[in-house]
Design a protein around this motif. Structure first.
Motif, PDB file in Angstrom:
ATOM      1  N   LEU A 159       0.804  -1.203   0.000  1.00 24.12           N
ATOM      2  CA  LEU A 159       0.000   0.000   0.000  1.00 24.12           C
ATOM      3  C   LEU A 159       0.851   1.273   0.000  1.00 24.12           C
ATOM      4  O   LEU A 159       0.522   2.262  -0.661  1.00 24.12           O
ATOM      5  CB  LEU A 159      -0.931  -0.012   1.213  1.00 24.12           C
ATOM      6  CG  LEU A 159      -2.041   1.021   1.248  1.00 24.12           C
ATOM      7  CD1 LEU A 159      -2.927   0.893   0.029  1.00 24.12           C
ATOM      8  CD2 LEU A 159      -2.846   0.887   2.516  1.00 24.12           C
ATOM      9  N   GLY A 160       1.964   1.262   0.716  1.00 24.49           N
ATOM     10  CA  GLY A 160       2.843   2.432   0.754  1.00 24.49           C
ATOM     11  C   GLY A 160       3.468   2.731  -0.597  1.00 24.49           C
ATOM     12  O   GLY A 160       3.606   3.889  -0.989  1.00 24.49           O
ATOM     13  N   GLY A 161       3.838   1.696  -1.311  1.00 22.98           N
ATOM     14  CA  GLY A 161       4.402   1.890  -2.641  1.00 22.98           C
ATOM     15  C   GLY A 161       3.384   2.437  -3.625  1.00 22.98           C
ATOM     16  O   GLY A 161       3.693   3.300  -4.450  1.00 22.98           O
ATOM     17  N   TRP A 162       2.153   1.927  -3.534  1.00 21.02           N
ATOM     18  CA  TRP A 162       1.093   2.445  -4.408  1.00 21.02           C
ATOM     19  C   TRP A 162       0.800   3.908  -4.103  1.00 21.02           C
ATOM     20  O   TRP A 162       0.596   4.723  -5.002  1.00 21.02           O
ATOM     21  CB  TRP A 162      -0.178   1.615  -4.251  1.00 21.02           C
ATOM     22  CG  TRP A 162      -0.144   0.364  -5.054  1.00 21.02           C
ATOM     23  CD1 TRP A 162       0.140  -0.886  -4.603  1.00 21.02           C
ATOM     24  CD2 TRP A 162      -0.373   0.260  -6.452  1.00 21.02           C
ATOM     25  NE1 TRP A 162       0.098  -1.770  -5.642  1.00 21.02           N
ATOM     26  CE2 TRP A 162      -0.221  -1.099  -6.786  1.00 21.02           C
ATOM     27  CE3 TRP A 162      -0.687   1.169  -7.450  1.00 21.02           C
ATOM     28  CZ2 TRP A 162      -0.371  -1.553  -8.084  1.00 21.02           C
ATOM     29  CZ3 TRP A 162      -0.848   0.708  -8.735  1.00 21.02           C
ATOM     30  CH2 TRP A 162      -0.686  -0.630  -9.050  1.00 21.02           C
ATOM     31  N   PHE A 163       0.775   4.240  -2.822  1.00 19.27           N
ATOM     32  CA  PHE A 163       0.527   5.627  -2.436  1.00 19.27           C
ATOM     33  C   PHE A 163       1.618   6.537  -2.987  1.00 19.27           C
ATOM     34  O   PHE A 163       1.326   7.612  -3.523  1.00 19.27           O
ATOM     35  CB  PHE A 163       0.462   5.753  -0.911  1.00 19.27           C
ATOM     36  CG  PHE A 163       0.367   7.182  -0.445  1.00 19.27           C
ATOM     37  CD1 PHE A 163      -0.828   7.864  -0.512  1.00 19.27           C
ATOM     38  CD2 PHE A 163       1.495   7.841   0.047  1.00 19.27           C
ATOM     39  CE1 PHE A 163      -0.912   9.186  -0.102  1.00 19.27           C
ATOM     40  CE2 PHE A 163       1.415   9.154   0.467  1.00 19.27           C
ATOM     41  CZ  PHE A 163       0.206   9.823   0.386  1.00 19.27           C
ATOM     42  N   SER A 164       2.870   6.137  -2.871  1.00 17.71           N
ATOM     43  CA  SER A 164       3.981   6.956  -3.371  1.00 17.71           C
ATOM     44  C   SER A 164       3.884   7.147  -4.873  1.00 17.71           C
ATOM     45  O   SER A 164       4.089   8.252  -5.393  1.00 17.71           O
ATOM     46  CB  SER A 164       5.318   6.307  -3.031  1.00 17.71           C
ATOM     47  OG  SER A 164       5.494   6.244  -1.653  1.00 17.71           O
ATOM     48  N   GLY A 165       3.580   6.083  -5.591  1.00 19.20           N
ATOM     49  CA  GLY A 165       3.481   6.176  -7.042  1.00 19.20           C
ATOM     50  C   GLY A 165       2.350   7.078  -7.496  1.00 19.20           C
ATOM     51  O   GLY A 165       2.522   7.923  -8.388  1.00 19.20           O
ATOM     52  N   VAL A 166       1.195   6.918  -6.875  1.00 17.78           N
ATOM     53  CA  VAL A 166       0.041   7.753  -7.244  1.00 17.78           C
ATOM     54  C   VAL A 166       0.292   9.204  -6.864  1.00 17.78           C
ATOM     55  O   VAL A 166      -0.032  10.129  -7.616  1.00 17.78           O
ATOM     56  CB  VAL A 166      -1.245   7.198  -6.592  1.00 17.78           C
ATOM     57  CG1 VAL A 166      -2.405   8.148  -6.756  1.00 17.78           C
ATOM     58  CG2 VAL A 166      -1.581   5.844  -7.179  1.00 17.78           C
ATOM     59  N   TRP A 167       0.890   9.445  -5.695  1.00 18.45           N
ATOM     60  CA  TRP A 167       1.174  10.801  -5.254  1.00 18.45           C
ATOM     61  C   TRP A 167       2.145  11.484  -6.206  1.00 18.45           C
ATOM     62  O   TRP A 167       1.949  12.644  -6.591  1.00 18.45           O
ATOM     63  CB  TRP A 167       1.742  10.775  -3.836  1.00 18.45           C
ATOM     64  CG  TRP A 167       1.767  12.123  -3.182  1.00 18.45           C
ATOM     65  CD1 TRP A 167       0.797  12.670  -2.424  1.00 18.45           C
ATOM     66  CD2 TRP A 167       2.832  13.081  -3.269  1.00 18.45           C
ATOM     67  NE1 TRP A 167       1.185  13.924  -2.015  1.00 18.45           N
ATOM     68  CE2 TRP A 167       2.426  14.203  -2.524  1.00 18.45           C
ATOM     69  CE3 TRP A 167       4.070  13.116  -3.891  1.00 18.45           C
ATOM     70  CZ2 TRP A 167       3.209  15.324  -2.386  1.00 18.45           C
ATOM     71  CZ3 TRP A 167       4.854  14.236  -3.753  1.00 18.45           C
ATOM     72  CH2 TRP A 167       4.429  15.341  -3.008  1.00 18.45           C
ATOM     73  N   LEU A 168       3.201  10.794  -6.595  1.00 18.02           N
ATOM     74  CA  LEU A 168       4.164  11.372  -7.533  1.00 18.02           C
ATOM     75  C   LEU A 168       3.545  11.599  -8.906  1.00 18.02           C
ATOM     76  O   LEU A 168       3.837  12.593  -9.584  1.00 18.02           O
ATOM     77  CB  LEU A 168       5.394  10.473  -7.653  1.00 18.02           C
ATOM     78  CG  LEU A 168       6.340  10.507  -6.464  1.00 18.02           C
ATOM     79  CD1 LEU A 168       7.424   9.448  -6.629  1.00 18.02           C
ATOM     80  CD2 LEU A 168       6.957  11.881  -6.311  1.00 18.02           C
ATOM     81  N   PHE A 169       2.659  10.695  -9.336  1.00 19.51           N
ATOM     82  CA  PHE A 169       1.974  10.876 -10.621  1.00 19.51           C
ATOM     83  C   PHE A 169       1.142  12.153 -10.613  1.00 19.51           C
ATOM     84  O   PHE A 169       1.205  12.953 -11.546  1.00 19.51           O
ATOM     85  CB  PHE A 169       1.088   9.665 -10.930  1.00 19.51           C
ATOM     86  CG  PHE A 169       0.221   9.851 -12.134  1.00 19.51           C
ATOM     87  CD1 PHE A 169       0.770   9.810 -13.405  1.00 19.51           C
ATOM     88  CD2 PHE A 169      -1.139  10.078 -11.991  1.00 19.51           C
ATOM     89  CE1 PHE A 169      -0.018   9.993 -14.517  1.00 19.51           C
ATOM     90  CE2 PHE A 169      -1.937  10.261 -13.097  1.00 19.51           C
ATOM     91  CZ  PHE A 169      -1.380  10.216 -14.371  1.00 19.51           C
ATOM     92  N   PHE A 170       0.351  12.348  -9.554  1.00 16.52           N
ATOM     93  CA  PHE A 170      -0.479  13.551  -9.488  1.00 16.52           C
ATOM     94  C   PHE A 170       0.369  14.818  -9.335  1.00 16.52           C
ATOM     95  O   PHE A 170       0.024  15.872  -9.869  1.00 16.52           O
ATOM     96  CB  PHE A 170      -1.498  13.451  -8.363  1.00 16.52           C
ATOM     97  CG  PHE A 170      -2.676  12.593  -8.709  1.00 16.52           C
ATOM     98  CD1 PHE A 170      -3.433  12.821  -9.850  1.00 16.52           C
ATOM     99  CD2 PHE A 170      -3.029  11.545  -7.901  1.00 16.52           C
ATOM    100  CE1 PHE A 170      -4.505  12.030 -10.176  1.00 16.52           C
ATOM    101  CE2 PHE A 170      -4.109  10.739  -8.212  1.00 16.52           C
ATOM    102  CZ  PHE A 170      -4.855  10.979  -9.361  1.00 16.52           C
ATOM    103  N   ALA A 171       1.464  14.731  -8.615  1.00 18.45           N
ATOM    104  CA  ALA A 171       2.342  15.892  -8.471  1.00 18.45           C
ATOM    105  C   ALA A 171       2.955  16.270  -9.821  1.00 18.45           C
ATOM    106  O   ALA A 171       3.016  17.448 -10.177  1.00 18.45           O
ATOM    107  CB  ALA A 171       3.435  15.602  -7.451  1.00 18.45           C
ATOM    108  N   LEU A 172       3.400  15.274 -10.576  1.00 14.18           N
ATOM    109  CA  LEU A 172       3.948  15.562 -11.909  1.00 14.18           C
ATOM    110  C   LEU A 172       2.872  16.048 -12.863  1.00 14.18           C
ATOM    111  O   LEU A 172       3.142  16.866 -13.750  1.00 14.18           O
ATOM    112  CB  LEU A 172       4.646  14.323 -12.464  1.00 14.18           C
ATOM    113  CG  LEU A 172       5.929  13.927 -11.740  1.00 14.18           C
ATOM    114  CD1 LEU A 172       6.489  12.632 -12.320  1.00 14.18           C
ATOM    115  CD2 LEU A 172       6.954  15.037 -11.817  1.00 14.18           C
ATOM    116  N   LEU A 173       1.639  15.591 -12.693  1.00 18.61           N
ATOM    117  CA  LEU A 173       0.531  16.076 -13.509  1.00 18.61           C
ATOM    118  C   LEU A 173       0.268  17.557 -13.241  1.00 18.61           C
ATOM    119  O   LEU A 173       0.062  18.343 -14.177  1.00 18.61           O
ATOM    120  CB  LEU A 173      -0.714  15.245 -13.210  1.00 18.61           C
ATOM    121  CG  LEU A 173      -1.895  15.390 -14.130  1.00 18.61           C
ATOM    122  CD1 LEU A 173      -1.561  14.829 -15.497  1.00 18.61           C
ATOM    123  CD2 LEU A 173      -3.092  14.663 -13.549  1.00 18.61           C
ATOM    124  N   VAL A 174       0.305  17.958 -11.974  1.00 14.15           N
ATOM    125  CA  VAL A 174       0.109  19.370 -11.611  1.00 14.15           C
ATOM    126  C   VAL A 174       1.243  20.223 -12.165  1.00 14.15           C
ATOM    127  O   VAL A 174       1.017  21.293 -12.744  1.00 14.15           O
ATOM    128  CB  VAL A 174      -0.001  19.516 -10.082  1.00 14.15           C
ATOM    129  CG1 VAL A 174       0.113  20.975  -9.644  1.00 14.15           C
ATOM    130  CG2 VAL A 174      -1.295  18.915  -9.588  1.00 14.15           C
TER     131      VAL A 174
END
Length: 81
Positions: A30-45
């Motif tokens: 779960l921690g790895g998925w959270f990091s990946g999704v968080w970084l994806f949204f940050a790069l999208l912004v």
């Protein structure tokens, strides 16, 4: 508007800079998925703000003035009895 875009881009970059060391390693779980999704949204912004800065159209000042309104003719009042 340009100042707001630059401010939001810099704040998103600062958020990524300070948050990346605290994110768990990207991997299974779960921690790895959270990091990946968080970084994806940050790069999208960051990408969205950067693209608006690059491709924003500014109004160009024309040297010739163009009048779109026709001159209004004076109308005479017609009396109806």
């Amino acid at each position: 508007m340009k100042n707001r875009l630059i401010l939001s881009l810099l704040s998103a970059l600062a958020l990524v800079y300070f948050a990346v060391p605290y994110l768990p390693e990207i991997g299974t779980g779960l921690g790895g998925w959270f990091s990946g999704v968080w970084l994806f949204f940050a790069l999208l912004v960051i990408g969205g703000n950067f693209s608006v800065l690059l491709f924003q159209k500014y109004p160009q000042e024309s040297k010739q003035t163009i009048t779109l309104r026709r001159p209004v003719k004076e109308r005479k009042r017609i009396r109806q009895h």
